[in-house]
Design a protein around this motif. Sequence first.
Motif, PDB file in Angstrom:
ATOM      1  N   PHE A 455       7.029   3.678  -3.054  1.00  0.00           N
ATOM      2  CA  PHE A 455       7.094   2.013  -2.390  1.00  0.00           C
ATOM      3  C   PHE A 455       6.108   1.359  -3.364  1.00  0.00           C
ATOM      4  CE2 PHE A 455       3.073   3.226  -0.296  1.00  0.00           C
ATOM      5  CZ  PHE A 455       2.338   2.037  -0.489  1.00  0.00           C
ATOM      6  N   ILE A 456       5.265   2.021  -4.061  1.00  0.00           N
ATOM      7  CA  ILE A 456       4.400   0.934  -5.045  1.00  0.00           C
ATOM      8  C   ILE A 456       5.555   0.548  -6.021  1.00  0.00           C
ATOM      9  CG2 ILE A 456       2.449   1.217  -6.588  1.00  0.00           C
ATOM     10  CD1 ILE A 456       1.044   3.216  -4.674  1.00  0.00           C
ATOM     11  N   GLU A 457       6.235   1.236  -6.529  1.00  0.00           N
ATOM     12  CA  GLU A 457       7.010   0.852  -7.718  1.00  0.00           C
ATOM     13  C   GLU A 457       7.946  -0.086  -7.324  1.00  0.00           C
ATOM     14  OE1 GLU A 457       7.457   2.600 -11.428  1.00  0.00           O
ATOM     15  OE2 GLU A 457       5.508   2.105 -10.534  1.00  0.00           O
ATOM     16  N   LYS A 458       8.365  -0.063  -6.157  1.00  0.00           N
ATOM     17  CA  LYS A 458       9.240  -1.372  -5.723  1.00  0.00           C
ATOM     18  C   LYS A 458       8.545  -2.409  -5.427  1.00  0.00           C
ATOM     19  CE  LYS A 458      12.393   2.053  -3.514  1.00  0.00           C
ATOM     20  NZ  LYS A 458      12.958   2.650  -2.156  1.00  0.00           N
ATOM     21  N   MET A 459       7.388  -2.503  -5.590  1.00  0.00           N
ATOM     22  CA  MET A 459       6.531  -3.938  -5.164  1.00  0.00           C
ATOM     23  C   MET A 459       6.666  -4.614  -6.443  1.00  0.00           C
ATOM     24  SD  MET A 459       3.075  -2.540  -2.992  1.00  0.00           S
ATOM     25  CE  MET A 459       2.739  -3.998  -2.689  1.00  0.00           C
ATOM     26  N   GLU A 460       6.591  -5.980  -6.308  1.00  0.00           N
ATOM     27  CA  GLU A 460       6.919  -7.213  -7.191  1.00  0.00           C
ATOM     28  C   GLU A 460       6.156  -6.664  -8.599  1.00  0.00           C
ATOM     29  OE1 GLU A 460       3.556 -10.332  -5.944  1.00  0.00           O
ATOM     30  OE2 GLU A 460       5.476 -10.540  -5.146  1.00  0.00           O
ATOM     31  N   ASP A 461       4.815  -6.168  -8.502  1.00  0.00           N
ATOM     32  CA  ASP A 461       4.019  -5.877  -9.734  1.00  0.00           C
ATOM     33  C   ASP A 461       3.590  -4.494  -9.911  1.00  0.00           C
ATOM     34  OD1 ASP A 461       4.184  -8.443 -10.819  1.00  0.00           O
ATOM     35  OD2 ASP A 461       2.530  -9.193  -9.447  1.00  0.00           O
ATOM     36  N   GLY A 462       4.214  -3.744  -9.095  1.00  0.00           N
ATOM     37  CA  GLY A 462       3.948  -2.251  -9.186  1.00  0.00           C
ATOM     38  C   GLY A 462       2.445  -1.801  -8.722  1.00  0.00           C
ATOM     39  N   TYR A 463       1.884  -1.383  -9.544  1.00  0.00           N
ATOM     40  CA  TYR A 463       0.500  -0.871  -9.376  1.00  0.00           C
ATOM     41  C   TYR A 463      -0.383  -1.895  -9.589  1.00  0.00           C
ATOM     42  CZ  TYR A 463       1.540   4.113  -8.634  1.00  0.00           C
ATOM     43  OH  TYR A 463       2.134   5.335  -8.289  1.00  0.00           O
ATOM     44  N   ASP A 464      -0.093  -3.139  -9.979  1.00  0.00           N
ATOM     45  CA  ASP A 464      -0.728  -4.171 -10.151  1.00  0.00           C
ATOM     46  C   ASP A 464      -0.662  -5.403  -9.307  1.00  0.00           C
ATOM     47  OD1 ASP A 464      -1.962  -3.266 -12.609  1.00  0.00           O
ATOM     48  OD2 ASP A 464       0.004  -3.798 -13.790  1.00  0.00           O
ATOM     49  N   THR A 465       0.163  -5.078  -8.067  1.00  0.00           N
ATOM     50  CA  THR A 465       0.447  -5.971  -7.115  1.00  0.00           C
ATOM     51  C   THR A 465      -0.882  -6.406  -6.400  1.00  0.00           C
ATOM     52  OG1 THR A 465       2.513  -5.122  -6.864  1.00  0.00           O
ATOM     53  CG2 THR A 465       1.776  -6.417  -5.011  1.00  0.00           C
ATOM     54  N   GLU A 466      -1.031  -7.663  -6.181  1.00  0.00           N
ATOM     55  CA  GLU A 466      -2.171  -7.790  -5.270  1.00  0.00           C
ATOM     56  C   GLU A 466      -1.855  -7.820  -3.728  1.00  0.00           C
ATOM     57  OE1 GLU A 466      -5.301  -9.092  -6.093  1.00  0.00           O
ATOM     58  OE2 GLU A 466      -4.959  -9.439  -8.372  1.00  0.00           O
ATOM     59  N   ILE A 467      -2.872  -7.038  -3.063  1.00  0.00           N
ATOM     60  CA  ILE A 467      -2.462  -6.605  -1.934  1.00  0.00           C
ATOM     61  C   ILE A 467      -3.017  -7.563  -0.467  1.00  0.00           C
ATOM     62  CG2 ILE A 467      -1.827  -4.289  -2.278  1.00  0.00           C
ATOM     63  CD1 ILE A 467      -4.706  -3.553  -1.128  1.00  0.00           C
ATOM     64  N   GLY A 468      -4.169  -8.585  -0.972  1.00  0.00           N
ATOM     65  CA  GLY A 468      -4.435  -9.454  -0.207  1.00  0.00           C
ATOM     66  C   GLY A 468      -5.719  -8.885   0.668  1.00  0.00           C
ATOM     67  N   GLU A 469      -6.615  -9.646   1.387  1.00  0.00           N
ATOM     68  CA  GLU A 469      -7.659  -9.339   2.010  1.00  0.00           C
ATOM     69  C   GLU A 469      -7.248  -8.183   3.041  1.00  0.00           C
ATOM     70  OE1 GLU A 469     -11.228 -11.180   4.605  1.00  0.00           O
ATOM     71  OE2 GLU A 469      -9.963 -12.478   3.993  1.00  0.00           O
ATOM     72  N   ARG A 470      -8.079  -6.996   2.946  1.00  0.00           N
ATOM     73  CA  ARG A 470      -7.925  -5.884   3.944  1.00  0.00           C
ATOM     74  C   ARG A 470      -6.353  -5.192   3.943  1.00  0.00           C
ATOM     75  NH1 ARG A 470     -11.668  -4.858   7.827  1.00  0.00           N
ATOM     76  NH2 ARG A 470     -10.374  -3.688   8.952  1.00  0.00           N
ATOM     77  N   GLY A 471      -5.597  -5.417   2.572  1.00  0.00           N
ATOM     78  CA  GLY A 471      -4.430  -5.074   2.607  1.00  0.00           C
ATOM     79  C   GLY A 471      -3.341  -5.619   3.217  1.00  0.00           C
ATOM     80  N   ILE A 472      -3.640  -6.951   3.693  1.00  0.00           N
ATOM     81  CA  ILE A 472      -2.530  -7.702   4.596  1.00  0.00           C
ATOM     82  C   ILE A 472      -1.245  -7.522   4.084  1.00  0.00           C
ATOM     83  CG2 ILE A 472      -2.843 -10.131   3.828  1.00  0.00           C
ATOM     84  CD1 ILE A 472      -3.326 -10.969   6.503  1.00  0.00           C
ATOM     85  N   ARG A 473      -0.793  -7.562   3.021  1.00  0.00           N
ATOM     86  CA  ARG A 473       0.615  -7.607   2.522  1.00  0.00           C
ATOM     87  C   ARG A 473       1.071  -6.136   2.584  1.00  0.00           C
ATOM     88  NH1 ARG A 473       1.104 -10.186  -3.298  1.00  0.00           N
ATOM     89  NH2 ARG A 473       3.041 -10.005  -2.699  1.00  0.00           N
ATOM     90  N   LEU A 474       0.557  -5.232   3.144  1.00  0.00           N
ATOM     91  CA  LEU A 474       1.133  -4.085   3.515  1.00  0.00           C
ATOM     92  C   LEU A 474       1.172  -3.527   4.723  1.00  0.00           C
ATOM     93  CD1 LEU A 474      -1.155  -2.045   0.590  1.00  0.00           C
ATOM     94  CD2 LEU A 474       1.098  -3.017   0.329  1.00  0.00           C
ATOM     95  N   SER A 475       2.188  -2.523   5.173  1.00  0.00           N
ATOM     96  CA  SER A 475       2.274  -2.072   6.334  1.00  0.00           C
ATOM     97  C   SER A 475       0.973  -1.179   6.656  1.00  0.00           C
ATOM     98  CB  SER A 475       3.630  -1.331   6.479  1.00  0.00           C
ATOM     99  OG  SER A 475       3.782  -0.167   5.879  1.00  0.00           O
TER     100      SER A 475
END
Length: 574
Positions: A455-475
């Motif tokens: 799932f990390i690889e599928k994100m827009e910037d992979g491991y360099d994707t910003e996830i926001g405060e407390r990881g708000i952009r993640l499930s």
Amino acid sequence: MKTTLRVLREAKKYWGHFSLALLALVISTFAGFYTPWALRELTSLATDGSAHFAAEALRIGLLLLLATALQAAGSSASGYLNHYAALHYVADLRGRLYRKLQHMSLRYFHKSRTGDLTGRVVNDTMDAEVLLAHVIPDFIVNILTFLGVGTLLVTINLKLALVSLITIPFLLGITIWQSVHVSPTWKENSKIRGELSGTVQDNLSGIKEIQIFNQQEQEEKKVENLSLRHSRAYLKASFFFETTYPLLAFVTALGTVIVVAYGGHLVGTGEVSIADIVGFVMYLSMFYAPVKSFSSLVERAGEATAGCRRVFEVIDDTPDVKEKKNSAILPRVKGEIQLRNLSFSYQEDMPILQNVNLTIQPGETVALVGTTGVGKSTIANLLNRFYDPQQGAVLIDGVDIRDVTLTSLRDNISMVLQDTFLFNGTVYDNIAYGWKEATREDVIAAAKAANAHDFIEKMEDGYDTEIGERGIRLSGGQKQRISIARAILRNSPILILDEATSALDTKTEQEIQAALDEIAKHRTTLVIAHRLSTIQSADKIIVLDGTGIAELGTHEELMAQKGIYARLNQAKAS
């Protein structure tokens, strides 16, 4: 005064800057005394009809230009040096305060509000800058002005100088009355400001819950009420200044009137010249200025010291958990854990664990089960030394954890919590958080082990994707897998899993559970779980009942006992 002296002592490394600033301040203040003297001389030349008026006026003008330049340069240099030293001290103070907070026990944070502590770190520390760069220099200027101008007034005419002192007792009485009321009101103002900051912080952090339960109106009223209380407290503190300042202005004006009237009489008798009266009246406004500004200076000092005291309250607080002097460094352990005659309670009348004795062998996987509030997470907290037991001890490899440094203790432990916390940053940063020396390959390997790589690889910037405060952009499941990867990467000999797979679907949970089982083979593992199906293969299962260990054994042994564990399994099955 006590708080001010402490700030000055702690800013000792910047005394060189403050000394230069003081020298510049003295030069600037004394240079400012020349303007009334120059006008007095010019008036004298004009009234006396001097034959060399033009030349003397030029000389006075050049001296006035020099004095003005010195005043401006001194003021500029003093201001810069004071701010340089004060702001650097604030940075030091902020660092000390934050370091102290980093080493406070969890008990301290449970009784404190995050917003209030944030306000102390960010806002209250800046009050030291107000004290050092504004209040103290202004106080020194006032003293120099009062004494210097007072000397000049006596030099011009002793009788007029004595007359000008008539109003001083009244001015001092007004300012002292005001100062007595200012400090308590500013302290109350700072307290309410902290409450307001804490409430806003709580509401912003819990905005999801507020919206779910439709509590917006209630929370709005709470903030409005605190804001109104803050405004009233601030208004009360300002009241003493706003009501007394006009009175101070009237008394100083009355002093000038008395001097002008009496001075006119002395001119008529030939005791003083018109030039002396002109110079005296100009100096008189300078003489009264320090007394008039004393009230506002006290007000600012009260507000500044109130903020500094709030900072020092935290710095001076004694942590519940602290290292002994010369604590040993705990090396990488084998992983034996002992609880010896352990008793603990969060509140004196509500014991959680009583006289618990337990030994966990290196490499064992031990599950802690029981209903909510029986002490499962408490054991994990005690093992990390977030708290100290009231009685007994926790030992790792036979060493009392109170005898070793907290850093070396926690280097030997990894935790995956049910309430996953991720920092504002990239996926890579959050996985690598536990081991800064990790390579990118190490991070990716840990992510694969936690079933997070895909799932990390599928994100827009992979491991360099910003996830926001407390990881708000993640499930929730994604956040938990990143948390597990972080613990895997840390590779500590003791692993604690506190409901580590609670946010995962059944298929993903099975995949990660298999990975965790593989990792657990090489380390001591404590598993805190409500899903009893995930801990059936544990070497030991410990059942807690709110006072201590009620049952202990393997899954098969405990099921055969038909006790608490068996009933919990039956309840889950039904």
